[in-house]
Design a protein around this motif. Structure first.
Motif, mmCIF file in Angstrom:
data_model
loop_
_atom_site.group_PDB
_atom_site.id
_atom_site.type_symbol
_atom_site.label_atom_id
_atom_site.label_comp_id
_atom_site.label_asym_id
_atom_site.label_seq_id
_atom_site.Cartn_x
_atom_site.Cartn_y
_atom_site.Cartn_z
ATOM 1 N N ASP A 136 0.945 -1.058 -0.065
ATOM 2 C CA ASP A 136 0.055 0.003 0.090
ATOM 3 C C ASP A 136 0.858 1.280 0.029
ATOM 4 O OD1 ASP A 136 -2.178 -1.567 0.054
ATOM 5 O OD2 ASP A 136 -2.513 -1.333 2.217
ATOM 6 N N SER A 137 2.073 1.246 -0.609
ATOM 7 C CA SER A 137 2.837 2.288 -0.730
ATOM 8 C C SER A 137 3.593 2.372 -2.050
ATOM 9 C CB SER A 137 3.896 2.571 0.467
ATOM 10 O OG SER A 137 4.737 1.462 0.601
ATOM 11 N N VAL A 138 4.181 3.439 -2.228
ATOM 12 C CA VAL A 138 4.916 3.531 -3.581
ATOM 13 C C VAL A 138 6.635 3.799 -3.100
ATOM 14 C CG1 VAL A 138 5.654 5.189 -5.434
ATOM 15 C CG2 VAL A 138 3.432 5.087 -4.716
ATOM 16 N N PHE A 139 7.066 4.508 -2.172
ATOM 17 C CA PHE A 139 8.365 4.509 -1.581
ATOM 18 C C PHE A 139 8.402 4.030 -0.268
ATOM 19 C CE2 PHE A 139 8.577 8.086 -5.077
ATOM 20 C CZ PHE A 139 9.119 7.080 -6.170
ATOM 21 N N SER A 140 9.409 3.357 0.344
ATOM 22 C CA SER A 140 9.865 3.118 1.609
ATOM 23 C C SER A 140 11.086 3.746 1.932
ATOM 24 C CB SER A 140 9.445 1.842 2.092
ATOM 25 O OG SER A 140 8.192 1.328 1.697
ATOM 26 N N GLY A 141 11.677 3.676 3.368
ATOM 27 C CA GLY A 141 12.860 3.971 3.442
ATOM 28 C C GLY A 141 13.099 3.944 4.909
ATOM 29 N N THR A 142 14.132 4.224 5.621
ATOM 30 C CA THR A 142 14.721 4.228 6.812
ATOM 31 C C THR A 142 15.440 5.382 7.312
ATOM 32 O OG1 THR A 142 14.752 1.706 6.447
ATOM 33 C CG2 THR A 142 15.933 2.883 8.631
ATOM 34 N N TYR A 143 15.308 6.087 8.226
ATOM 35 C CA TYR A 143 16.289 6.955 8.878
ATOM 36 C C TYR A 143 16.970 6.375 10.030
ATOM 37 C CZ TYR A 143 18.292 11.199 10.968
ATOM 38 O OH TYR A 143 19.151 11.932 11.769
ATOM 39 N N TYR A 144 18.280 6.605 10.186
ATOM 40 C CA TYR A 144 19.131 5.796 11.452
ATOM 41 C C TYR A 144 19.431 6.937 12.470
ATOM 42 C CZ TYR A 144 19.574 2.178 7.926
ATOM 43 O OH TYR A 144 18.993 1.142 7.296
ATOM 44 N N ILE A 145 19.163 6.581 13.513
ATOM 45 C CA ILE A 145 19.315 7.391 14.727
ATOM 46 C C ILE A 145 20.647 7.009 15.591
ATOM 47 C CG2 ILE A 145 18.253 8.127 17.069
ATOM 48 C CD1 ILE A 145 15.331 8.032 15.228
ATOM 49 N N VAL A 150 26.088 -2.207 14.978
ATOM 50 C CA VAL A 150 26.338 -2.326 13.578
ATOM 51 C C VAL A 150 28.001 -2.447 13.206
ATOM 52 C CG1 VAL A 150 26.366 -1.174 11.246
ATOM 53 C CG2 VAL A 150 24.568 -0.971 12.885
ATOM 54 N N GLY A 151 28.360 -3.397 12.416
ATOM 55 C CA GLY A 151 29.645 -3.794 12.276
ATOM 56 C C GLY A 151 30.022 -3.848 10.586
ATOM 57 N N PRO A 152 31.096 -4.348 10.277
ATOM 58 C CA PRO A 152 31.423 -4.523 8.764
ATOM 59 C C PRO A 152 30.347 -5.561 8.295
ATOM 60 C CG PRO A 152 33.469 -4.375 10.117
ATOM 61 C CD PRO A 152 32.402 -4.647 11.084
ATOM 62 N N ASP A 153 29.795 -6.447 9.046
ATOM 63 C CA ASP A 153 29.009 -7.671 8.545
ATOM 64 C C ASP A 153 28.200 -7.804 9.321
ATOM 65 O OD1 ASP A 153 28.459 -9.364 6.461
ATOM 66 O OD2 ASP A 153 29.282 -11.055 7.703
ATOM 67 N N ALA A 154 27.431 -6.764 10.015
ATOM 68 C CA ALA A 154 26.429 -6.806 11.141
ATOM 69 C C ALA A 154 25.388 -5.740 10.959
ATOM 70 C CB ALA A 154 26.977 -6.879 12.598
ATOM 71 N N GLY A 155 24.080 -5.846 11.186
ATOM 72 C CA GLY A 155 23.259 -4.747 11.249
ATOM 73 C C GLY A 155 22.939 -4.005 9.924
ATOM 74 N N ARG A 181 24.466 4.565 9.562
ATOM 75 C CA ARG A 181 25.298 5.454 10.452
ATOM 76 C C ARG A 181 24.131 6.688 10.664
ATOM 77 N NH1 ARG A 181 27.026 5.782 5.314
ATOM 78 N NH2 ARG A 181 26.724 8.105 4.324
ATOM 79 N N PRO A 182 24.436 7.071 12.082
ATOM 80 C CA PRO A 182 23.641 7.942 12.524
ATOM 81 C C PRO A 182 23.508 9.234 11.482
ATOM 82 C CG PRO A 182 24.880 7.425 14.457
ATOM 83 C CD PRO A 182 25.307 6.724 13.218
ATOM 84 N N GLY A 183 22.229 9.659 11.113
ATOM 85 C CA GLY A 183 22.011 10.827 10.108
ATOM 86 C C GLY A 183 21.594 10.451 8.714
ATOM 87 N N LEU A 184 21.981 9.027 8.197
ATOM 88 C CA LEU A 184 21.636 8.241 6.923
ATOM 89 C C LEU A 184 20.325 8.122 6.774
ATOM 90 C CD1 LEU A 184 23.021 7.479 4.372
ATOM 91 C CD2 LEU A 184 22.950 5.171 5.566
ATOM 92 N N LEU A 185 19.485 8.799 5.624
ATOM 93 C CA LEU A 185 18.386 8.528 5.410
ATOM 94 C C LEU A 185 18.615 8.007 3.882
ATOM 95 C CD1 LEU A 185 15.158 9.019 5.560
ATOM 96 C CD2 LEU A 185 15.637 11.328 4.322
#
Length: 222
Positions: A136-145, A150-155, A181-185
């Motif tokens: 029921d949507s066109v676009f989706s996304g995530t904002y990171y707080i 989170v590591g090189p191969d985690a999260g 990373r914090p601030g990434l959208l």
């Protein structure tokens, strides 16, 4: 005798648009490292307070908890700020997806009512999200707080190539990984399969706000 010459061409038939913005590195009101850190601090407090009070929503996640779907309607300056940033992403994704029809893109964005919803996801140690798409949507996304755990191969957010034959024939790596990373959208088409790789078991919490957006285009297309 006449010889006909065959013309050939190479093209991409199914491009997939993807939006990515590091708000900490951008200039403008409410942007830049200090402004984003302040907004993230306020959003983090709101989300963790809500997590302690709201019923547990765990559909699709392992070792994580989701908030209700109304976070973008919460009355708070930090939510207002994030809503504007998501609107920027929707605008850019719309213009990109309709780049061959610029007039239509402008009408769709300027004259359509945008319906958006958002929810927080708090990943605890080892938390992950199963593969899924959004309806029921066109676009989706995530904002990171917050991106502890989170590591090189985690999260990582994993965007999956929706063409199984291309993956099986090694015509595609299959996964495009985004290290939060914090601030990434980020933003992408809602039909694109994606998942979240498990966070580190001793890394702390990973906090993000996921969102969906759709359009009422009845006026724009008339």
């Amino acid at each position: 005798m006449t010889t006909s010459k065959t013309h050939s061409t190479t093209f991409t038939a199914w491009p997939t648009g993807f939006y990515q913005a590091d708000l900490t590195a951008m200039d403008g009101p409410g942007l830049g490292l200090e402004s984003v850190q302040e907004m993230n601090s306020q959003l983090r407090t709101l989300i963790l307070e809500a997590e302690a009070k709201q019923p547990e929503y765990r559909f699709g996640v392992i070792g994580a908890q989701k908030s209700s779907l109304d976070i973008l309607r919460w009355e708070h300056p930090a939510v207002d700020w994030l809503r504007e940033r998501i609107l920027d992403a929707i605008r850019d994704l719309t213009l990109d997806s309709l780049s061959a029809k610029e007039d239509l893109a402008a009408r769709v964005f300027e004259k359509s009512a945008i319906r958006a919803e958002g929810w927080a996801v708090v990943y605890h140690e080892g938390g992950s999200h199963r593969q899924h798409t959004h309806h029921d949507s066109v676009f989706s996304g995530t904002y990171y707080i917050e991106t502890r755990g989170v590591g090189p191969d985690a999260g990582h957010l994993q965007l999956l190539d929706p063409r199984p034959a291309a993956v099986a024939r090694h015509g595609s790596p299959g996964v495009y990984a985004v290290q939060p990373r914090p601030g990434l959208l980020v933003g992408f088409p809602s039909w694109l399969p994606h998942s979240v790789k498990a966070t580190l078991h001793d890394g702390g919490t990973r906090i993000c706000i996921a969102w969906n957006a759709a359009f009422d285009t009845s006026e724009a297309l008339s």
